[in-house]
Write an enzyme that holds these catalytic residues in place. Structure first.
Site, PDB file in Angstrom:
ATOM      1  N   ARG A 104      -3.315  11.309 -13.452  1.00  0.00           N
ATOM      2  CA  ARG A 104      -2.936  11.363 -12.026  1.00  0.00           C
ATOM      3  C   ARG A 104      -4.000  12.202 -11.336  1.00  0.00           C
ATOM      4  NH1 ARG A 104       2.922  12.524  -9.435  1.00  0.00           N
ATOM      5  NH2 ARG A 104       3.075  10.371 -10.110  1.00  0.00           N
ATOM      6  N   HIS A 131      -0.468   3.314  -7.006  1.00  0.00           N
ATOM      7  CA  HIS A 131       0.446   3.892  -7.998  1.00  0.00           C
ATOM      8  C   HIS A 131       0.953   2.744  -8.894  1.00  0.00           C
ATOM      9  CE1 HIS A 131       3.035   6.626  -9.914  1.00  0.00           C
ATOM     10  NE2 HIS A 131       3.791   7.041  -8.915  1.00  0.00           N
ATOM     11  N   GLN A 134       4.176   2.927 -11.045  1.00  0.00           N
ATOM     12  CA  GLN A 134       5.365   2.801 -10.180  1.00  0.00           C
ATOM     13  C   GLN A 134       5.612   1.322  -9.857  1.00  0.00           C
ATOM     14  OE1 GLN A 134       7.225   5.637  -8.719  1.00  0.00           O
ATOM     15  NE2 GLN A 134       8.671   3.999  -8.331  1.00  0.00           N
ATOM     16  N   ASP A 237       9.389   5.771   1.445  1.00  0.00           N
ATOM     17  CA  ASP A 237       8.684   6.854   0.741  1.00  0.00           C
ATOM     18  C   ASP A 237       8.623   8.019   1.729  1.00  0.00           C
ATOM     19  OD1 ASP A 237       7.104   8.322  -1.010  1.00  0.00           O
ATOM     20  OD2 ASP A 237       5.344   7.023  -0.881  1.00  0.00           O
ATOM     21  N   CYS A 279      10.658   5.529  -4.403  1.00  0.00           N
ATOM     22  CA  CYS A 279       9.922   5.964  -5.602  1.00  0.00           C
ATOM     23  C   CYS A 279      10.341   7.361  -6.033  1.00  0.00           C
ATOM     24  CB  CYS A 279       8.421   5.909  -5.341  1.00  0.00           C
ATOM     25  SG  CYS A 279       7.944   6.774  -3.830  1.00  0.00           S
ATOM     26  N   ARG A 308      11.144   3.819 -14.779  1.00  0.00           N
ATOM     27  CA  ARG A 308       9.774   4.293 -14.986  1.00  0.00           C
ATOM     28  C   ARG A 308       9.498   4.398 -16.491  1.00  0.00           C
ATOM     29  NH1 ARG A 308       7.072   7.189 -11.395  1.00  0.00           N
ATOM     30  NH2 ARG A 308       5.339   6.491 -12.670  1.00  0.00           N
TER      31      ARG A 308
HETATM   32  N1   CP Z   1       7.545   8.491  -8.277  1.00  0.00           N
HETATM   33  C1   CP Z   1       6.757   9.395  -8.910  1.00  0.00           C
HETATM   34  O1   CP Z   1       5.593   9.147  -9.232  1.00  0.00           O
HETATM   35  O2   CP Z   1       7.379  10.578  -9.173  1.00  0.00           O
HETATM   36  P1   CP Z   1       6.633  11.880  -9.698  1.00  0.00           P
HETATM   37  O3   CP Z   1       5.644  12.296  -8.638  1.00  0.00           O
HETATM   38  O4   CP Z   1       7.731  12.890  -9.893  1.00  0.00           O
HETATM   39  O5   CP Z   1       5.931  11.546 -10.975  1.00  0.00           O
END
Ligand code: CP
Length: 353
Positions: A104, A131, A134, A237, A279, A308
């Site tokens: 990330r 993402h 996701q 979001d 998300c 997820r």
């Molecule tokens: N939706 C998501 O990526 O959550 P986190 O940022 O908690 O990983």
């Protein structure tokens, strides 16, 4: 040559993405029945996080444990990534020490460099651009919750609010599947007007429209609420997220509230059976009301969070070099796992370590 890394769902065909979903569902079924297919025994995942995470970190870590492997967490500032040591050198070293890497990152181009120089596959755990893990979890959630009589390509998803990377990712996956995608958001925060600040030189809408040409999907970007009518899935979001740290958070309320807050009235305007998705994490009372988030009939956001992990298990098996006894392990699992893996290995044959 099969694509080595999972950086962007646009690198894959609709069929390949649906194979990943089949793999996720087969392993979910087996594990829910108490049979854990140890397809990643002795495999090591390295997890680079330049940003905080709850769902992504826990999903990757538990997915590796479920499948017999191990996961190592490298939080912000704990390993070299473009500081004293170049990303290229770090990637070379990590790629030789690990079987698979997830990252990330602050800047999308860093995960691209990591993938370019790492021998091990790299999975994008979110960047300012997209993402994709996701996306796969969301596709699984939609497929498991299709309206009666509809296929995924018959469905419509309305994204409400800011053009975040999750919004853009949904445009990618919906257009790939042949769905109707709507962004209902204010001017200045739309996909088409630079609403997403991306450190790559890409035309986001052009990518989505190219997908639509092949799939028959549609894309609508508007500040007119009429466009959300008939949506099977209503998604939102945060208005102020990880990548907005230099912006004044309070000013977001002036731009988005109340027009773009997902309320039960908005859900019913979309359709009597529309389902809510997010998300997460959510800022309750801002982009969505408690009533919508907590409605057991309308809200899918908790199932979506659990999915997820189920979808990430599939990504790890799909991209990790397979074990020599993969087929035996799959045969011992509950259900269709061996068949699904046979199909995938036809175009992603065994890779020797
Ligand atoms: N939706 C998501 O990526 O959550 P986190 O940022 O908690 O990983």
């Amino acid at each position: 040559m099969p694509v080595k890394d999972y950086l962007d769902t646009n690198d894959f065909t609709k069929e390949e993405l649906l194979d990943m979903i089949d793999l996720a569902r087969a392993m979910k079924k087996s594990i829910k029945a108490g049979k854990y297919p140890l397809l990643l025994a002795h495999r090591s995942l390295g997890m680079i996080f330049q940003q905080v995470s709850t769902r992504t970190r826990i999903s990757f870590e538990t997915a590796m444990t479920d499948l017999g492997g191990n996961a190592q967490f490298y939080g912000p500032g704990t390993i070299q990534l473009g500081g004293h040591e170049s990303i290229e050198d770090t990637a070379r070293v990590m790629g030789s020490l690990l079987d698979i890497i997830m990252a990330r990152v602050d800047r999308h181009k860093d995960v691209v460099s990591l993938a370019k120089y790492s021998a091990a596959p790299v999975l994008n755990g979110m960047s300012e651009y997209n993402h994709p893990t996701q996306e796969l979890g969301d596709l699984l959630t939609m497929i498991e919750n299709l309206p009666e009589g509809k296929k995924i390509e018959d469905c419509k998803l309305a994204f409400i609010g800011d053009a975040t990377q999750v919004c853009v990712s949904l445009m990618f996956i919906c257009s790939k599947m042949g769905m109707d995608f709507v962004q209902f958001g204010p001017k200045g925060h739309q996909i088409t007007d630079g609403g997403l600040q991306v450190d790559t030189d890409v035309d986001l809408l052009a990518i989505g429209l190219k997908n639509c040409e092949k799939s028959g999907g549609t894309i609508t970007i508007t500040d007119d609420i009429e466009a959300i009518k008939g949506a099977d899935f209503v998604y939102t979001d945060v208005w102020y997220g990880l990548y907005d740290a230099e912006t004044d958070g309070a000013s977001y309320m002036d731009v988005f509230y109340p027009k773009y807050q997902v309320t039960m009235d908005m859900m019913n305007f979309a359709g009597p059976n529309s389902k809510f998705m997010h998300c997460l994490p959510a800022s309750r009372g801002e982009e969505v009301t408690d009533e919508v988030m907590d409605d057991p009939e309308r809200s899918l956001c908790w199932v979506e969070a659990e999915n997820r992990k189920h979808s990430i298990r599939a990504l790890l098996v799909y991209f990790c070099p397979p074990l020599p006894n993969e087929r035996e392990i799959a045969e011992e699992a509950e259900g269709e796992l061996a068949c699904v893996l046979d199909k995938i290995r036809e175009y992603r044959p065994e890779v020797s370590l």
